[in-house]
Design a protein around this motif. Structure first.
Motif, PDB file in Angstrom:
ATOM      1  N   SER A   1     -10.854 -35.277 -38.256  1.00 15.06           N
ATOM      2  CA  SER A   1     -10.431 -34.245 -37.314  1.00 15.06           C
ATOM      3  C   SER A   1      -9.812 -34.867 -36.061  1.00 15.06           C
ATOM      4  O   SER A   1      -8.820 -34.366 -35.530  1.00 15.06           O
ATOM      5  N   GLU A   2     -10.387 -35.977 -35.606  1.00 17.21           N
ATOM      6  CA  GLU A   2      -9.820 -36.615 -34.404  1.00 17.21           C
ATOM      7  C   GLU A   2      -8.446 -37.199 -34.697  1.00 17.21           C
ATOM      8  O   GLU A   2      -7.535 -37.123 -33.875  1.00 17.21           O
ATOM      9  N   PHE A   3      -8.326 -37.791 -35.869  1.00 20.29           N
ATOM     10  CA  PHE A   3      -7.051 -38.367 -36.268  1.00 20.29           C
ATOM     11  C   PHE A   3      -6.002 -37.247 -36.393  1.00 20.29           C
ATOM     12  O   PHE A   3      -4.864 -37.395 -35.930  1.00 20.29           O
ATOM     13  N   ALA A   4      -6.413 -36.136 -36.962  1.00 22.68           N
ATOM     14  CA  ALA A   4      -5.510 -34.988 -37.095  1.00 22.68           C
ATOM     15  C   ALA A   4      -5.045 -34.514 -35.719  1.00 22.68           C
ATOM     16  O   ALA A   4      -3.853 -34.268 -35.491  1.00 22.68           O
ATOM     17  N   ALA A   5      -5.987 -34.418 -34.789  1.00 21.56           N
ATOM     18  CA  ALA A   5      -5.641 -33.952 -33.444  1.00 21.56           C
ATOM     19  C   ALA A   5      -4.651 -34.910 -32.781  1.00 21.56           C
ATOM     20  O   ALA A   5      -3.706 -34.475 -32.115  1.00 21.56           O
ATOM     21  N   GLN A   6      -4.871 -36.195 -32.999  1.00 20.36           N
ATOM     22  CA  GLN A   6      -3.979 -37.204 -32.428  1.00 20.36           C
ATOM     23  C   GLN A   6      -2.562 -37.064 -32.978  1.00 20.36           C
ATOM     24  O   GLN A   6      -1.584 -37.149 -32.240  1.00 20.36           O
ATOM     25  N   ILE A   7      -2.463 -36.858 -34.280  1.00 23.16           N
ATOM     26  CA  ILE A   7      -1.141 -36.724 -34.902  1.00 23.16           C
ATOM     27  C   ILE A   7      -0.429 -35.482 -34.364  1.00 23.16           C
ATOM     28  O   ILE A   7       0.744 -35.533 -33.988  1.00 23.16           O
TER      29      ILE A   7
ATOM     30  N   SER B   1       6.701 -33.853 -48.872  1.00 25.78           N
ATOM     31  CA  SER B   1       5.777 -33.966 -50.007  1.00 25.78           C
ATOM     32  C   SER B   1       5.002 -32.660 -50.122  1.00 25.78           C
ATOM     33  O   SER B   1       5.161 -31.761 -49.302  1.00 25.78           O
ATOM     34  N   SER B   2       4.151 -32.567 -51.141  1.00 26.56           N
ATOM     35  CA  SER B   2       3.266 -31.406 -51.225  1.00 26.56           C
ATOM     36  C   SER B   2       2.149 -31.581 -50.194  1.00 26.56           C
ATOM     37  O   SER B   2       1.869 -32.706 -49.756  1.00 26.56           O
ATOM     38  N   VAL B   3       1.516 -30.483 -49.807  1.00 28.14           N
ATOM     39  CA  VAL B   3       0.415 -30.602 -48.846  1.00 28.14           C
ATOM     40  C   VAL B   3      -0.742 -31.390 -49.460  1.00 28.14           C
ATOM     41  O   VAL B   3      -1.452 -32.110 -48.759  1.00 28.14           O
TER      42      VAL B   3
ATOM     43  N   VAL C   1       2.007 -30.511 -41.208  1.00 24.57           N
ATOM     44  CA  VAL C   1       2.880 -31.371 -40.407  1.00 24.57           C
ATOM     45  C   VAL C   1       3.353 -32.561 -41.247  1.00 24.57           C
ATOM     46  O   VAL C   1       4.548 -32.873 -41.314  1.00 24.57           O
ATOM     47  N   LEU C   2       2.409 -33.213 -41.933  1.00 20.12           N
ATOM     48  CA  LEU C   2       2.745 -34.422 -42.687  1.00 20.12           C
ATOM     49  C   LEU C   2       3.581 -34.089 -43.919  1.00 20.12           C
ATOM     50  O   LEU C   2       4.533 -34.796 -44.242  1.00 20.12           O
ATOM     51  N   ALA C   3       3.239 -32.993 -44.601  1.00 19.27           N
ATOM     52  CA  ALA C   3       4.001 -32.604 -45.789  1.00 19.27           C
ATOM     53  C   ALA C   3       5.458 -32.356 -45.420  1.00 19.27           C
ATOM     54  O   ALA C   3       6.373 -32.733 -46.150  1.00 19.27           O
ATOM     55  N   GLU C   4       5.667 -31.746 -44.247  1.00 21.44           N
ATOM     56  CA  GLU C   4       7.031 -31.462 -43.810  1.00 21.44           C
ATOM     57  C   GLU C   4       7.753 -32.759 -43.452  1.00 21.44           C
ATOM     58  O   GLU C   4       8.902 -32.965 -43.824  1.00 21.44           O
ATOM     59  N   ARG C   5       7.078 -33.638 -42.731  1.00 22.10           N
ATOM     60  CA  ARG C   5       7.731 -34.902 -42.349  1.00 22.10           C
ATOM     61  C   ARG C   5       8.064 -35.748 -43.566  1.00 22.10           C
ATOM     62  O   ARG C   5       9.078 -36.427 -43.600  1.00 22.10           O
TER      63      ARG C   5
ATOM     64  N   THR D   1       1.720 -23.207 -40.804  1.00 21.56           N
ATOM     65  CA  THR D   1       1.908 -23.345 -39.358  1.00 21.56           C
ATOM     66  C   THR D   1       2.308 -24.782 -39.017  1.00 21.56           C
ATOM     67  O   THR D   1       3.233 -25.010 -38.238  1.00 21.56           O
ATOM     68  N   GLY D   2       1.617 -25.743 -39.623  1.00 23.06           N
ATOM     69  CA  GLY D   2       1.958 -27.154 -39.404  1.00 23.06           C
ATOM     70  C   GLY D   2       3.381 -27.454 -39.849  1.00 23.06           C
ATOM     71  O   GLY D   2       4.143 -28.134 -39.150  1.00 23.06           O
ATOM     72  N   MET D   3       3.768 -26.922 -40.996  1.00 23.73           N
ATOM     73  CA  MET D   3       5.113 -27.191 -41.514  1.00 23.73           C
ATOM     74  C   MET D   3       6.176 -26.582 -40.604  1.00 23.73           C
ATOM     75  O   MET D   3       7.180 -27.221 -40.277  1.00 23.73           O
TER      76      MET D   3
END
Lengths: 255, 273
Positions: free
Chosen positions: A226-232, A205-207, A198-202, B191-193
């Motif tokens: 993991s909680e922060f990831a779930a929140q994002i 950048s590279s993963v 998700v972040l790499a796409e936004r 999947t995230g991307m």
């Protein structure tokens, strides 16, 4: 005998881990730190911790670095490789020479990929809980130097610490069986891979860079990865607040 | 002496083997037998609202318990759906009343002794929940736990996004083959991307990735690596409304297979209606 400097370093690590175990801690982050310490103390190139899932297949849970090439190497071991052997037999497999075809005949795909990634030797140490094996610590070397008995003993100690960390973790309402701790850790790991994407796409950048920025932000604010990831992922956190990785157009390849 | 985790029982091995072989019909009686459980229920999250919908329950007690907890919106099932983590309470008498104030007395009246719920999901993806009612012994042994976990994992794979094959026999309860390659980090990263590229949920994104792999006859992990390396991008048509029924550039040939994904991976009509 372990050198003094290393002995002191080891003592520090045990203190660091003991400190982390007191509170409700982030198991993935702790295991990742432990992997980094393995690399430091044992003078190896990379370390990873794998756990068996509900199907008895090994999954990577944390690694000394998150480069995708390394993660893929661990992922290959869901069905073949030294960690699978170590997990099934409960015995450590150490100083495996990846350049000798006769030693790697049992897992050709793994060995070939490991060599392509630049590794010449590997070790697999079981993660044990009493008589039960729950996973393995996997070490890689880019230059051949034999790990002696002391090194292996040290690796075993670190593997034990990892096991304790995984099974100590308690989620709020659940004091039942250790199995659910394993599952929680495995599920968290997938969540983190998803958020990397998700972040790499936004950020375009590279993963790998996305993960570094994500982790730096989480660590600075004591957020559980993991909680922060779930929140994002759920949209409950505005990722514009996270400083994105510096644009690096030149580097298409990880490393 | 070492053992590798806890190996699943012969009974559960048989259940898992039959998962893809059995035709229409409610498999839960066999699951309950293999688990030595008082009851078993499978609830899936369906539709855009992700509404919990019991698909299979055995026996009637399980059906009533599912209805109870999802009507009240409290209990182990709703908790599992929220957190994505197993909830194990084999002895409901030992649960604090504040946790599920409405559910606990009602469950006691029904004669439910204990409940263990296992998530069906993958990271942020939630597919459903497997609920096991414990018997009067009020415990969940290591073997039962291993068996239930393996069953939940198999069902997760099977229900992740429906069957991509076009030549199924049309049976509504035909459990699809699980996708392979889900152990690879690149699959979850991709999947995230894709979820950002298409503005869709993680589940939909994984489905699109799988559809592309299926359509191009390439391994899932390989396609995922192309996405991560930015050799492959998923785009909606400019007219697409990004709700999941728009046509992706790479999935044109297959969209009709999951146009109605919003209604859930499998309609239970074939078994119950």
């Amino acid at each position: 005998m372990i050198g003094m400097a290393r002995e002191r370093r080891l003592a520090e690590i045990f203190v660091e881990v003991a400190d982390s175990l007191v509170d409700d801690f982030d198991v993935i982050d702790l295991l990742q730190r432990l992997s980094t310490r393995c690399v430091e103390l044992l003078d190896v190139a990379a370390a990873g911790i794998l756990l068996a899932d509900a199907n008895g297949e090994l999954q990577i849970i944390a690694a000394s670095d998150e480069h995708t090439r390394l993660l893929e190497l661990f992922a290959l071991q869901h069905d073949q490789g030294p960690c699978v052997e170590c997990y099934r037999t409960g015995n450590a497999r150490t100083n495996i020479d990846l350049t000798r075809p006769e030693t790697t005949v049992a897992w050709p795909r793994f060995a070939a990929r490991a060599r392509t990634t630049g590794y010449v030797a590997t070790h697999a140490i079981p993660l044990r809980l009493r008589s039960r094996v729950v996973g393995a610590l996997n070490l890689f070397q880019t230059r051949a130097h034999r790990l002696g008995d002391d090194d292996i003993a040290l690796a075993r100690a670190l593997a034990d610490v990892a096991t304790i960390a995984i099974l100590q973790q308690r989620t709020l309402e659940q004091s039942h069986v250790e199995n659910s701790q394993l599952e929680t850790a495995l599920s968290s790991r997938i969540l983190i891979e998803q958020v990397k994407g998700v972040l790499a796409e936004r950020w375009d950048s590279s993963v790998d860079d996305a993960f570094a920025a994500f982790r730096a932000y989480a660590r600075a604010r004591h957020l559980r990865l993991s909680e922060f990831a779930a929140q994002i992922i759920s949209g409950g956190f505005d990722t514009a607040d996270i400083p994105p990785p510096a644009p690096d157009r030149s580097a298409d390849r990880p490393g | 002496m070492a053992e590798s985790g806890t190996v699943i029982s012969d009974g559960m091995a048989e259940v898992l083997r039959r998962l893809h072989l059995d035709g229409p019909g409610d498999p839960t009686p066999a699951w309950a037998r293999a688990l030595g459980a008082e009851g078993v229920a499978l609830t899936l999250l369906v539709g855009a609202e992700r509404t919990p919908e019991p698909l299979w329950c055995h026996p009637d007690l399980s059906a009533r318990f599912e209805e109870l907890q999802f009507t009240l919106g409290e209990g182990p099932g709703p908790e599992v759906i929220h957190n994505g983590l197993p909830v194990l309470e084999p002895d409901l008498d030992r649960v604090r009343l504040e946790r599920w104030p409405a559910l606990l007395p009602a469950a006691a009246n029904m004669g439910v002794h204990g409940v263990c719920c296992f998530p069906l999901g993958l990271g942020a993806i939630r597919v459903g929940v497997l609920t096991v009612l414990c018997d009067g012994e009020r415990r969940m042994g290591a073997q039962q736990y291993a068996d239930a976990g393996a069953l939940a994992a198999a069902l997760t794979s099977a229900f992740l996004g429906g069957d991509l094959r076009r030549d199924g026999d049309g049976s509504a309860l035909d459990i699809p083959e699980p996708p392979s390659g889900l152990h690879r980090p690149a699959v979850h990263q991709a999947t995230g991307m894709i979820s950002v590229q298409l503005g869709v949920s993680m589940q939909e994104a994984l489905l699109r990735l799988r559809a592309h792999a299926y359509g191009s006859e390439r391994p899932l992990g390989e396609v995922a690596q192309d996405v991560v390396a930015r050799r492959l991008r998923f785009r909606d048509e400019p007219t697409g409304d990004c709700t999941g029924d728009s046509t992706g550039d790479f999935t044109d040939d297959f969209t009709d297979d999951f146009d109605d994904d919003g209604s859930g991976p499998h309609s239970p009509d074939g078994g119950k209606g």
